[in-house]
Design an enzyme around this catalytic site. Structure first.
Site, PDB file in Angstrom:
ATOM      1  N   GLU A  36       0.837  -1.205   0.000  1.00  0.00           N
ATOM      2  CA  GLU A  36       0.000   0.000   0.000  1.00  0.00           C
ATOM      3  C   GLU A  36       0.870   1.252   0.000  1.00  0.00           C
ATOM      4  O   GLU A  36       0.582   2.233  -0.680  1.00  0.00           O
ATOM      5  CB  GLU A  36      -0.914   0.009   1.236  1.00  0.00           C
ATOM      6  CG  GLU A  36      -2.075  -0.969   1.108  1.00  0.00           C
ATOM      7  CD  GLU A  36      -2.793  -1.204   2.440  1.00  0.00           C
ATOM      8  OE1 GLU A  36      -4.018  -1.128   2.454  1.00  0.00           O
ATOM      9  OE2 GLU A  36      -2.099  -1.454   3.452  1.00  0.00           O
ATOM     10  N   SER A  83      33.856  15.421  21.610  1.00  0.00           N
ATOM     11  CA  SER A  83      33.832  13.988  21.878  1.00  0.00           C
ATOM     12  C   SER A  83      33.431  13.806  23.341  1.00  0.00           C
ATOM     13  O   SER A  83      33.124  14.788  24.018  1.00  0.00           O
ATOM     14  CB  SER A  83      35.222  13.463  21.580  1.00  0.00           C
ATOM     15  OG  SER A  83      35.274  12.119  21.857  1.00  0.00           O
ATOM     16  N   LEU A  84      33.447  12.585  23.833  1.00  0.00           N
ATOM     17  CA  LEU A  84      33.046  12.345  25.225  1.00  0.00           C
ATOM     18  C   LEU A  84      34.187  11.716  25.998  1.00  0.00           C
ATOM     19  O   LEU A  84      34.913  10.875  25.469  1.00  0.00           O
ATOM     20  CB  LEU A  84      31.849  11.385  25.268  1.00  0.00           C
ATOM     21  CG  LEU A  84      30.516  11.914  24.756  1.00  0.00           C
ATOM     22  CD1 LEU A  84      29.512  10.776  24.660  1.00  0.00           C
ATOM     23  CD2 LEU A  84      29.990  13.001  25.681  1.00  0.00           C
ATOM     24  N   GLU A 120      21.460   7.477  28.167  1.00  0.00           N
ATOM     25  CA  GLU A 120      21.066   7.014  26.822  1.00  0.00           C
ATOM     26  C   GLU A 120      22.021   5.933  26.381  1.00  0.00           C
ATOM     27  O   GLU A 120      23.180   5.921  26.811  1.00  0.00           O
ATOM     28  CB  GLU A 120      21.245   8.156  25.801  1.00  0.00           C
ATOM     29  CG  GLU A 120      20.264   9.255  25.919  1.00  0.00           C
ATOM     30  CD  GLU A 120      20.705  10.465  25.078  1.00  0.00           C
ATOM     31  OE1 GLU A 120      21.649  10.343  24.269  1.00  0.00           O
ATOM     32  OE2 GLU A 120      20.113  11.514  25.259  1.00  0.00           O
ATOM     33  N   LYS A 122      24.712   4.356  24.037  1.00  0.00           N
ATOM     34  CA  LYS A 122      25.720   4.947  23.153  1.00  0.00           C
ATOM     35  C   LYS A 122      25.741   4.115  21.873  1.00  0.00           C
ATOM     36  O   LYS A 122      26.116   2.933  21.894  1.00  0.00           O
ATOM     37  CB  LYS A 122      27.086   4.940  23.846  1.00  0.00           C
ATOM     38  CG  LYS A 122      28.141   5.683  23.073  1.00  0.00           C
ATOM     39  CD  LYS A 122      29.382   5.855  23.927  1.00  0.00           C
ATOM     40  CE  LYS A 122      30.420   6.713  23.264  1.00  0.00           C
ATOM     41  NZ  LYS A 122      30.877   6.249  21.970  1.00  0.00           N
ATOM     42  N   ASP A 124      26.902   2.718  18.425  1.00  0.00           N
ATOM     43  CA  ASP A 124      28.217   2.539  17.815  1.00  0.00           C
ATOM     44  C   ASP A 124      28.104   2.807  16.314  1.00  0.00           C
ATOM     45  O   ASP A 124      28.016   1.883  15.503  1.00  0.00           O
ATOM     46  CB  ASP A 124      28.700   1.110  18.088  1.00  0.00           C
ATOM     47  CG  ASP A 124      30.191   0.990  17.884  1.00  0.00           C
ATOM     48  OD1 ASP A 124      30.842   2.030  17.659  1.00  0.00           O
ATOM     49  OD2 ASP A 124      30.704  -0.134  17.965  1.00  0.00           O
ATOM     50  N   GLU A 179      23.493   9.992  15.554  1.00  0.00           N
ATOM     51  CA  GLU A 179      24.376   8.921  15.111  1.00  0.00           C
ATOM     52  C   GLU A 179      23.730   8.169  13.946  1.00  0.00           C
ATOM     53  O   GLU A 179      22.557   7.793  14.034  1.00  0.00           O
ATOM     54  CB  GLU A 179      24.572   7.979  16.311  1.00  0.00           C
ATOM     55  CG  GLU A 179      25.799   7.145  16.270  1.00  0.00           C
ATOM     56  CD  GLU A 179      27.053   7.872  16.750  1.00  0.00           C
ATOM     57  OE1 GLU A 179      27.018   9.096  16.994  1.00  0.00           O
ATOM     58  OE2 GLU A 179      28.093   7.196  16.848  1.00  0.00           O
ATOM     59  N   TYR A 231      20.125  12.851  19.047  1.00  0.00           N
ATOM     60  CA  TYR A 231      20.124  13.055  20.493  1.00  0.00           C
ATOM     61  C   TYR A 231      20.498  14.457  20.935  1.00  0.00           C
ATOM     62  O   TYR A 231      20.610  14.709  22.121  1.00  0.00           O
ATOM     63  CB  TYR A 231      21.046  12.045  21.186  1.00  0.00           C
ATOM     64  CG  TYR A 231      22.392  11.854  20.527  1.00  0.00           C
ATOM     65  CD1 TYR A 231      23.345  12.868  20.541  1.00  0.00           C
ATOM     66  CD2 TYR A 231      22.699  10.657  19.879  1.00  0.00           C
ATOM     67  CE1 TYR A 231      24.565  12.700  19.925  1.00  0.00           C
ATOM     68  CE2 TYR A 231      23.925  10.486  19.255  1.00  0.00           C
ATOM     69  CZ  TYR A 231      24.850  11.509  19.280  1.00  0.00           C
ATOM     70  OH  TYR A 231      26.054  11.345  18.671  1.00  0.00           O
ATOM     71  N   LYS A 319      31.678   3.033  29.048  1.00  0.00           N
ATOM     72  CA  LYS A 319      31.877   2.072  27.957  1.00  0.00           C
ATOM     73  C   LYS A 319      31.650   0.638  28.433  1.00  0.00           C
ATOM     74  O   LYS A 319      32.201   0.233  29.464  1.00  0.00           O
ATOM     75  CB  LYS A 319      33.309   2.198  27.406  1.00  0.00           C
ATOM     76  CG  LYS A 319      33.632   3.566  26.812  1.00  0.00           C
ATOM     77  CD  LYS A 319      32.899   3.843  25.507  1.00  0.00           C
ATOM     78  CE  LYS A 319      33.529   3.196  24.315  1.00  0.00           C
ATOM     79  NZ  LYS A 319      34.711   3.852  23.816  1.00  0.00           N
ATOM     80  N   CYS A 413      57.928 -30.954  14.114  1.00  0.00           N
ATOM     81  CA  CYS A 413      57.315 -30.686  15.418  1.00  0.00           C
ATOM     82  C   CYS A 413      58.219 -29.754  16.240  1.00  0.00           C
ATOM     83  O   CYS A 413      59.400 -30.043  16.409  1.00  0.00           O
ATOM     84  CB  CYS A 413      57.086 -32.001  16.161  1.00  0.00           C
ATOM     85  SG  CYS A 413      56.482 -31.741  17.839  1.00  0.00           S
ATOM     86  N   CYS A 416      59.576 -31.984  19.390  1.00  0.00           N
ATOM     87  CA  CYS A 416      60.487 -33.122  19.298  1.00  0.00           C
ATOM     88  C   CYS A 416      61.224 -33.192  17.965  1.00  0.00           C
ATOM     89  O   CYS A 416      62.086 -34.047  17.773  1.00  0.00           O
ATOM     90  CB  CYS A 416      59.718 -34.426  19.536  1.00  0.00           C
ATOM     91  SG  CYS A 416      58.576 -34.808  18.205  1.00  0.00           S
ATOM     92  N   CYS A 431      51.968 -34.291  14.686  1.00  0.00           N
ATOM     93  CA  CYS A 431      53.220 -34.936  15.057  1.00  0.00           C
ATOM     94  C   CYS A 431      52.865 -36.393  15.336  1.00  0.00           C
ATOM     95  O   CYS A 431      51.980 -36.678  16.145  1.00  0.00           O
ATOM     96  CB  CYS A 431      53.796 -34.276  16.302  1.00  0.00           C
ATOM     97  SG  CYS A 431      55.159 -35.229  16.998  1.00  0.00           S
ATOM     98  N   CYS A 436      56.352 -37.935  21.885  1.00  0.00           N
ATOM     99  CA  CYS A 436      56.630 -36.498  21.801  1.00  0.00           C
ATOM    100  C   CYS A 436      56.305 -35.850  23.160  1.00  0.00           C
ATOM    101  O   CYS A 436      55.201 -36.017  23.676  1.00  0.00           O
ATOM    102  CB  CYS A 436      55.787 -35.880  20.697  1.00  0.00           C
ATOM    103  SG  CYS A 436      55.802 -34.088  20.728  1.00  0.00           S
TER     104      CYS A 436
HETATM  105  S1  IVH Z   1      26.319  12.927  23.031  1.00  0.00           S
HETATM  106  C1  IVH Z   1      29.086  16.576  23.319  1.00  0.00           C
HETATM  107  N1  IVH Z   1      24.892  10.724  22.920  1.00  0.00           N
HETATM  108  O1  IVH Z   1      29.783   8.920  20.876  1.00  0.00           O
HETATM  109  C2  IVH Z   1      28.300  15.341  23.418  1.00  0.00           C
HETATM  110  N2  IVH Z   1      26.958  10.791  21.755  1.00  0.00           N
HETATM  111  O2  IVH Z   1      32.452   8.938  22.014  1.00  0.00           O
HETATM  112  C3  IVH Z   1      27.982  14.777  22.135  1.00  0.00           C
HETATM  113  N3  IVH Z   1      27.449   8.756  20.509  1.00  0.00           N
HETATM  114  O3  IVH Z   1      30.943  11.675  19.099  1.00  0.00           O
HETATM  115  C4  IVH Z   1      27.727  13.363  22.138  1.00  0.00           C
HETATM  116  N4  IVH Z   1      25.619   7.672  21.032  1.00  0.00           N
HETATM  117  O4  IVH Z   1      29.245  10.124  17.937  1.00  0.00           O
HETATM  118  C5  IVH Z   1      26.023  11.350  22.548  1.00  0.00           C
HETATM  119  N5  IVH Z   1      23.500   8.870  22.863  1.00  0.00           N
HETATM  120  C6  IVH Z   1      24.621   9.488  22.488  1.00  0.00           C
HETATM  121  C7  IVH Z   1      25.570   8.868  21.656  1.00  0.00           C
HETATM  122  C8  IVH Z   1      26.732   9.554  21.307  1.00  0.00           C
HETATM  123  C9  IVH Z   1      26.741   7.620  20.347  1.00  0.00           C
HETATM  124  C10 IVH Z   1      28.780   9.008  19.910  1.00  0.00           C
HETATM  125  C11 IVH Z   1      28.944  10.372  19.277  1.00  0.00           C
HETATM  126  C12 IVH Z   1      30.132  10.956  19.969  1.00  0.00           C
HETATM  127  C13 IVH Z   1      30.827   9.750  20.484  1.00  0.00           C
HETATM  128  C14 IVH Z   1      31.752  10.075  21.624  1.00  0.00           C
END
Ligand code: IVH
Length: 689
Positions: A36, A83-84, A120, A122, A124, A179, A231, A319, A413, A416, A431, A436
């Site tokens: 549909e 980054s985190l 939340e 994380k 990958d 992400e 996010y 992590k 071997c 031996c 062997c 041995c």
């Molecule tokens: S917050 C300044 N929330 O993890 C904060 N990051 O290791 C911005 N990532 O560069 C990041 N899930 O690519 C946030 N629920 C989440 C995430 C997340 C994955 C990634 C993101 C960031 C990296 C840091």
């Protein structure tokens, strides 16, 4: 009914399609069938084809732009994509909470009592920044170095969960971050296709998503079924949400995909509970997560905490123990197993993986190494699956240095020096030297192991000690060990550069000799298994010990008699025969006998082979027998060494036919298998035939 204009119908269709896309991709709760949905898209495409002037870039038909791009353009981010900071333990999480509470100190100087966080998952994947103008998607950019990224709008537009137009989107410019990821199912499918096309597979969904986003042809990207979770809302206009919770709700309200498992947590204990809960639960998701991101909920509090040059002070990534890691393969060595199998393994630069430091990985065999082109000196991707020992997924070819050469399997071997042997149809080199030392060592460890003779306290290091001190040369020597001599042995251990010498000591020696003593009385299946005969696992050892009742009868059994034991096939039978043919092995049995080791089964043997006239014969029963039940007939056949099968094949010896036989009788006739009626069958089992 008033007729709608093409423009009106187009607008209605777009609205409808967007709503269905959102239900399907974002809420994962479609309300119409795929067919549909396709019909709506087709209708819109047809109308747009007839009225090209009405086509707009935010139409759901316009996700895939025409041609591949020449390359990606570099763009600057409105604010750096930070980054985190990472945490791996509860202590580090608590330390983060302490820092946050101190950073949000009350006017009195006291740290804040408890902070509200949002936890939340994380994801990958790859970070992405989306710019909307007046609610329309204008730009998609990758993170790049955090300050400059690549403009990947054409590819982002093909990701169907990302709305080209927001529902009630705000006026002006607005940026959301999140992400992009590839669901596991899509990853597996993609790798299957790559293998078929002889393209190297991607190591994991993250790499696959990254490779896909770098593809310059949006038509190909569209086929990959990427998804995204958003996010973060950047540069929100005044009057925007005051908390992260409200932000996530706002993103959802605009029709953006928000990972649904986030949770508002009062204080760090609730955050910890979330982390514990998801450490396992995440395996049921269709996307990879590598941790939990903990964020201060209140946005004004975030501003007060600020950021370092790399990380915000208001967020932290907890992590999960990584299940994949990259490290250097220092060298390839080989190991000699108790059956003589010589197996290569990798010695790695130590690396953290799934919560522990690993230094070794299995390499299976020569063929596997050649297939994956793994070489000493390579950087490799290692993975911990269900097994204890990690495996090497693949070498990272882009990091291979010059001079790194293919590995060559040794032909003799390492323990031996005897030449190794590999039958043409096998992949494993062996062997063949029965004395041995490496085989003996593994054999002793196996002999003492829990499922075999269960000699507690006799593990690898003690086996090494006894072998090195010359106290034992085979299993039977174990029974000659005297506590006083064992007690006098010294062990040397080197830890962190410090050498310590320790005497075995009398209490440990007495305990161990007692354990060895006790093992003399073990039941026969343990001993048969402990001998380490190739192909004889725990179950086969049990079947053989029970069928023959004693080591002597087992030793005397012909291959045919061995095969007559239910569930013992020709491979096991041949291996058992070959083992007993070896004079050294028969000597070993004699020495065990002299040492007082039990050589008979505690449970009486089944009918001896000579009383098993139906050995090796398979019966199939069909129809109803009048003088016995099916179970009784089966029991009678098995007691005499035969087997009962459910289906007729050329290997069936007899088909026994009762009243109203089924199709099995026809099959027997077709295959020329002999049939027995009930009277003939009774005669046979009573030995009158
Ligand atoms: S917050 C300044 N929330 O993890 C904060 N990051 O290791 C911005 N990532 O560069 C990041 N899930 O690519 C946030 N629920 C989440 C995430 C997340 C994955 C990634 C993101 C960031 C990296 C840091």
């Amino acid at each position: 009914m008033p007729r709608t204009s093409p423009a009106g119908r187009i607008a209605a269709l777009r609205e409808d399609i967007r709503a269905h896309e959102e239900r399907y991709y974002v809420q994962q709760d479609p309300s119409i069938s795929d067919a549909e949905f396709d019909a709506l898209v087709k209708e819109l495409e047809a109308l747009e084809a007839a009225h090209p002037d009405l086509v707009t870039p935010d139409s759901p038909t316009q996700r895939v732009a025409g041609r591949p791009a020449e390359g990606f353009v570099s763009v600057s981010h409105a604010s750096p994509m930070l980054s985190l900071d990472n945490a791996y333990s509860e202590e580090e999480l608590r330390a983060f909470d302490d820092r946050v509470r101190r950073g949000l100190a009350q006017p009195s100087g006291e740290p804040a009592e408890s902070v509200t966080y949002v936890a939340e998952l994380k994801i990958d994947g790859l970070s992405i920044a989306l710019t909307y103008e007046d609610g329309r998607l204008r730009r998609g950019a990758s993170r790049g170095d955090g300050v400059h990224g690549e403009e990947v709008t054409a590819n982002v537009r093909t990701i169907r969960v990302i709305p080209l137009r927001l529902r009630d989107g705000p006026p002006g410019l607005m940026e959301v971050r999140g992400e992009v990821y590839l669901p596991r199912a899509a990853f597996l499918r993609m790798n299957e296709e790559r293998e078929q096309a002889d393209d190297p597979p991607f190591a994991n969904p993250r790499n696959a998503a990254a490779g896909t986003m770098r593809n310059l042809d949006p038509r190909q990207v569209a086929r990959r079924r990427l998804r995204a979770w958003m996010y973060q809302l950047v540069a929100a206009s005044p009057g925007g949400p005051a908390t992260h919770e409200a932000t996530l709700e706002q993103l959802r309200a605009w029709g953006l995909p928000v990972e649904p498992h986030w949770r508002r947590c009062e204080g760090i204990d609730e955050v910890l509970a979330f982390c514990h809960e998801w450490a396992d639960k995440r395996r049921h998701l269709d996307y990879d997560t590598d941790g939990v991101v903990i964020k201060v909920d209140n946005l004004a509090a975030r501003d007060r905490l600020g950021a370092t040059s790399k990380f915000p002070r208001w967020a932290l990534a907890f992590k999960f123990p990584a299940e994949q890691a990259t490290t250097r393969l220092l060298r390839i060595e080989v190991n000699v197993g108790r059956t003589g199998a010589v197996t290569p393994f990798a010695v790695l630069d130590p690396v953290r993986l799934a919560g522990s430091t690993i230094q070794l990985a299995t390499l299976h065999n020569e063929q596997e190494i050649a297939r994956k082109d793994i070489r000493a000196g390579d950087y490799v991707l290692v993975e911990k699956g269900g097994e204890v020992i990690p495996k090497i997924v693949m070498p990272i070819l882009s990091r291979r240095e010059p001079g790194v050469v293919p590995w060559v399997m040794p032909r003799s071997c390492p323990a031996c020096g005897s030449p190794l042997h590999r039958p043409d149809d096998e992949v494993v080199w062996r062997c063949m030297n029965t004395s041995c030392p490496a085989k003996l060592r593994r054999g002793l460890i196996h002999y003492a192991s829990r499922a075999a003779m269960n000699i507690e306290g006799l593990g690898e290091s003690r086996v090494d000690l006894f072998l090195e001190s010359g106290l034992i040369r085979d299993f039977a020597d174990l029974y000659e060990l005297e506590a006083a001599r064992v007690a006098a042995l010294t062990t040397v251990s080197i830890r962190e550069g410090k050498t310590t010498e320790r005497r075995f000591g009398m209490p440990s020696a007495v305990k161990l000799v007692g354990e060895i003593e006790r093992s003399r009385q073990n039941d026969l299946p343990r001993l048969v298994y402990g001998l380490g005969i190739r192909h004889v696992g725990e179950r086969a050892a049990m079947l053989l010990a029970r069928a023959f009742g004693s080591m002597d009868r087992l030793c005397a059994a012909s291959e045919q008699e061995l095969q007559a034991v239910p569930d013992i096939g020709p491979t096991v039978a041949a291996a058992v025969r070959a083992w007993f043919e070896e004079p050294r092995n028969r000597e070993l049995i004699e020495r065990l006998r002299k040492a007082g080791v039990n050589l008979t089964s505690h449970t009486p043997a089944a009918a001896p082979p000579e009383a098993q006239p139906l050995a090796g014969q398979t019966f199939v029963l069909t129809g109803t027998l009048s003088t016995m039940t099916r179970e009784e007939a089966t029991e009678a056949i098995e007691r005499l060494g035969g087997r009962v099968s459910g289906s007729v094949s050329r290997k069936t010896r007899y088909v026994v036919t009762g009243e109203e036989p089924g199709s099995k009788l026809e099959k027997a006739r077709a295959l020329g298998v002999e049939t027995l009626d009930e009277a003939a069958f009774r005669q046979l089992i009573m030995g009158k035939r």
